[in-house]
Design an enzyme around this catalytic site. Structure first.
Site, PDB file in Angstrom:
ATOM      1  N   GLU A  69      10.843   8.945   4.717  1.00 47.20           N
ATOM      2  CA  GLU A  69      12.416   7.679   3.991  1.00 47.20           C
ATOM      3  C   GLU A  69      10.933   7.071   3.223  1.00 47.20           C
ATOM      4  OE1 GLU A  69      16.276   6.789   3.530  1.00 47.20           O
ATOM      5  OE2 GLU A  69      15.810   4.729   3.682  1.00 47.20           O
TER       6      GLU A  69
ATOM      7  N   ARG B 206       7.825  -0.992  -7.752  1.00 46.73           N
ATOM      8  CA  ARG B 206       7.876  -2.121  -8.910  1.00 46.73           C
ATOM      9  C   ARG B 206       7.108  -1.449 -10.449  1.00 46.73           C
ATOM     10  NH1 ARG B 206      10.310  -7.553  -6.621  1.00 46.73           N
ATOM     11  NH2 ARG B 206      11.935  -6.887  -5.134  1.00 46.73           N
TER      12      ARG B 206
ATOM     13  N   ASP C 166      25.659   0.295  -3.546  1.00 43.95           N
ATOM     14  CA  ASP C 166      26.022  -1.044  -4.004  1.00 43.95           C
ATOM     15  C   ASP C 166      25.704  -1.613  -5.483  1.00 43.95           C
ATOM     16  OD1 ASP C 166      26.836  -2.188  -0.897  1.00 43.95           O
ATOM     17  OD2 ASP C 166      24.097  -1.822  -0.747  1.00 43.95           O
TER      18      ASP C 166
ATOM     19  N   ASN D 259     -16.821  22.869 -10.100  1.00 40.95           N
ATOM     20  CA  ASN D 259     -16.297  23.751  -9.473  1.00 40.95           C
ATOM     21  C   ASN D 259     -17.011  24.396  -8.950  1.00 40.95           C
ATOM     22  OD1 ASN D 259     -13.776  24.973  -8.436  1.00 40.95           O
ATOM     23  ND2 ASN D 259     -12.364  25.467  -9.904  1.00 40.95           N
TER      24      ASN D 259
END
Length: 683
Positions: free
Chosen positions: A50, A55, A147, A472
């Protein structure tokens, strides 16, 4: 472009313009809830991780990099929390919960669950968020009451949701079984519930409403979890209950979390960490020991197969714990030669153009509007509808490095072409830049080199030092076991094949020499193109792709997951050229010689790809390049105004030839060749 895929020649075209699929071998999507149940039935252990949204945009980029590292250990899914104060449902905001979950799923390529709270939200609000999650491919929701934003109070909402049970019922009524729904359980009881038993009844209501499994709030004692599970089973809660584990990683973070969750810290833990409260390393070591001890007790109970880690966006402690309990398993076997996304819409995708091999996130971004994805074969194509890539600033597309770090690697000042070539050469060889920094990335590749590059590393370094700037490549492979640690992919027991491939930028003079030598190599396909697209040369069939990677596996059709497609190459070249200016040139002042040099390469050089179709034999592509160099030398020796191999245009310091001038910066673009300086013309 408005179309959402390809139009195909020789086949019926879907009316919605989607990319047609051929009969494929893709694995159908299996819901997370079903996979969890299957692991429990088989007695397998697993874990999930988790994280919370950061911010700042830079924090978002750093978090995505952490995802990339932590998924290497094999988590079953990642979980992103919902922050009401951070505009969580705004998918256009880099730091929103929705954006972070979308990036984890689509660009990191891992199964992802998104928290979603309904506190002080209307049904329209929640429906909008769920619709957006579905649009982005997210199929797992952790439904919470949540909340209120700090400073607000919880209030009853008319035509809204007041409890998580309401939200679970709404999801099932509006979206059926589309979402796997998880809910939270509280081994100590929810802090707002009058009693522990009453909270258990509320949990049963959430499960009865349609929740698939439960993740618990943190706890510090294994016996607390065991009692909670037994109590749940006693009242008829029979879905999986996953223990939530929060490693203690810091004194103040522990106090804050315990305060928010209204839990009591056991006396023995408090007494252990109080003397070391100012020593973060000592607390982390204690936290690892405490978590490992508790987890082993959980496993011994016979009730636990999976663990859910509250990482607090940190990785060291969680990885240490997982390694100690034997759940961190870095699997070097690649399921595909390119990185897949976890979006269920693309679960049957099996074929991609090789051009985006080092930029898979960009490929996913540019094809996100496709309704279907090629499986089995790429097929004939006339117009692949790749979306425009104008959002180079997006946190999951831009280099995860600060400007100063990039300048240390790529040069604070570029005075000549040799400086640019040195960056490419140092990246390939692992040597430090002139500033003493290892070149860990270039604009076309934000990661370390693939292991297979070591097979051709020395040859790549040589041609890059001479002005063939590779972005590549792959070596030829003939029937290597699919379990080969370097070139293997797919299921065990198979064999994999590759055609040698080379893609690079080079000057017009080199391209002119290349045209002269290519007729000697009839088994080499080429595509040579300039930024504007007006110079576009190829000997490939414009409508038929070339398979450059394929595999043969027991009981399956041949799988060809990587192709060279001439039409797709034209879309890729826009991106490939623009990376010069967007990621490299913009590091320098607008009127600087450094930016002038980068822009000149962007404006006048060519992008080239070469395919050696004779894969059972030795790779011929580097011989082609060496012949090109020799031809360029020969043409230069025939040039007018030659003095020791250098052309002069009066005395202004500009080196010229028939291919065009270099910037008038007084710098001879010198390339080291066999220990001697050679001037490269035709920039």
């Amino acid at each position: 472009m408005s179309s959402s895929g390809y139009t195909s020649s020789g086949a019926s075209t879907p009316s919605n313009g989607s990319r047609p699929s051929s009969p494929g071998l893709g694995v159908p999507y299996v819901k997370l809830a079903d996979r969890i149940e299957a692991k429990i039935d088989r007695g397998e252990r697993w874990f999930s991780l988790e994280f919370f949204p950061p911010r700042t945009p830079q924090g978002a980029a750093n978090l995505i990099s952490r995802f990339e590292r932590m998924v290497q250990g094999g988590p079953m899914f990642m979980d992103i929390t919902w922050h009401p104060a951070g505009d969580p449902g705004n998918s256009n905001k880099e730091t929103s919960s929705m954006s972070i979950a979308c990036a984890a799923l689509n660009y990191v390529g891992h199964e992802t669950m998104l928290h979603m709270s309904c506190c002080n939200s209307t049904k329209d609000d929640v429906r909008m968020h769920l619709d957006k999650a579905k649009e982005l491919g997210i199929r797992n929701i952790l439904a919470l009451r949540g909340d209120p934003i700090v400073g607000d109070e919880w209030k009853y909402v008319e035509d809204g949701f007041n409890y998580a049970t309401d939200m679970v019922k709404f999801i099932r009524a509006e979206f059926g079984d589309y979402f796997t729904v998880c809910v939270a359980g509280y081994p100590h009881g929810h802090p707002d519930s009058p009693t522990y038993d009453e909270d258990l009844q509320h949990l049963k209501e959430k499960v009865d409403a349609g929740a698939d499994f439960i993740i618990t709030q943190l706890f510090f004692k294994a016996d607390r979890y065991v009692k909670f599970v037994e109590d749940c089973r006693r009242i008829g809660i029979n879905v999986p209950i996953i223990p939530g584990v929060m490693p203690i990683q810091g004194y103040h973070s522990l106090r804050n979390l315990v305060k928010l969750s209204k839990l009591e810290i056991p006396d023995e833990i408090r007494e252990a960490i109080e003397p070391i409260r100012d020593n973060d390393e000592a607390i982390r070591n204690y936290g690892v020991h405490q978590a490992v001890t508790m987890i082993r007790e959980l496993f011994d109970s016979g009730l636990v197969n999976g663990l859910h880690f509250y990482t607090l966006n940190r990785e060291v402690a969680t990885i240490q714990i997982l390694k100690q309990i034997g759940l961190w398993t870095e699997d070097i076997q690649r399921p595909w030669p390119w990185k897949r996304t976890a979006n269920y819409n693309r679960c049957e995708e099996e074929v991609r153009p090789i051009f985006w091999a080092s930029r898979p996130k960009s490929y996913v971004y540019r094809t996100q509007e496709w309704d279907e994805f090629p499986n089995g074969r790429w097929g004939s194509s006339e117009s692949p509808a790749f979306g425009e890539l104008n959002d180079y600033y997006l946190f999951y597309l831009k280099p995860n490095a600060k400007k100063e770090e990039l300048l240390d690697m790529w040069g604070h000042e570029l005075t000549c072409l040799q400086d640019v070539c040195d960056v490419f050469t140092n990246y390939i060889t692992g040597r430090d830049s002139k500033n003493g920094k290892k070149v860990r990335k270039i604009p076309w590749n934000d990661d370390d080199l693939a292991a297979e590059t070591n097979i051709i590393n020395d040859k790549l370094a040589r041609i890059n030092s001479r002005g063939v700037l590779t972005i590549n490549s792959q070596p030829n492979v003939n029937a290597a076991p699919s379990t080969d640690p370097v070139v293997g992919w797919g299921t065990p027991g198979g064999y994999v094949f590759q055609k040698a491939y080379l893609e690079f930028f080079t000057s017009r003079e080199n391209v002119q020499a290349l045209f002269k030598v290519l007729p000697k190599y009839p088994n080499v396909n080429y595509h040579i193109i300039k930024y504007e697209g007006d110079d576009d040369y190829t000997n490939c069939d414009q409508q038929q792709p070339i398979a450059v990677t394929w595999g043969v596996f027991p009981g399956k059709e041949i799988i060809q997951p990587t192709v060279v497609d001439p039409v797709s190459f034209k879309f890729w070249k826009d991106e490939a050229f623009t990376l010069w200016t967007e990621y490299w040139g913009q590091l320098y002042a607008e009127d600087s010689k450094s930016r002038e040099l980068i822009e000149h390469i962007h404006d006048t050089w060519y992008l080239v790809n070469l395919v050696d179709n004779d894969f059972p034999r030795d790779n011929i592509l580097f011989t082609v390049i060496e012949d090109m160099f020799a031809e360029a030398d020969l043409q230069r020796a025939k040039g007018k105004g030659q003095t020791n191999g250098v052309h002069h245009d009066d005395d202004d310091g500009v080196f010229v030839n028939g291919a065009g001038d270099v910037p008038k910066n007084g710098c001879a673009e010198q390339i080291q060749r066999n220990g001697e300086a050679e001037v490269v013309h035709g920039l």
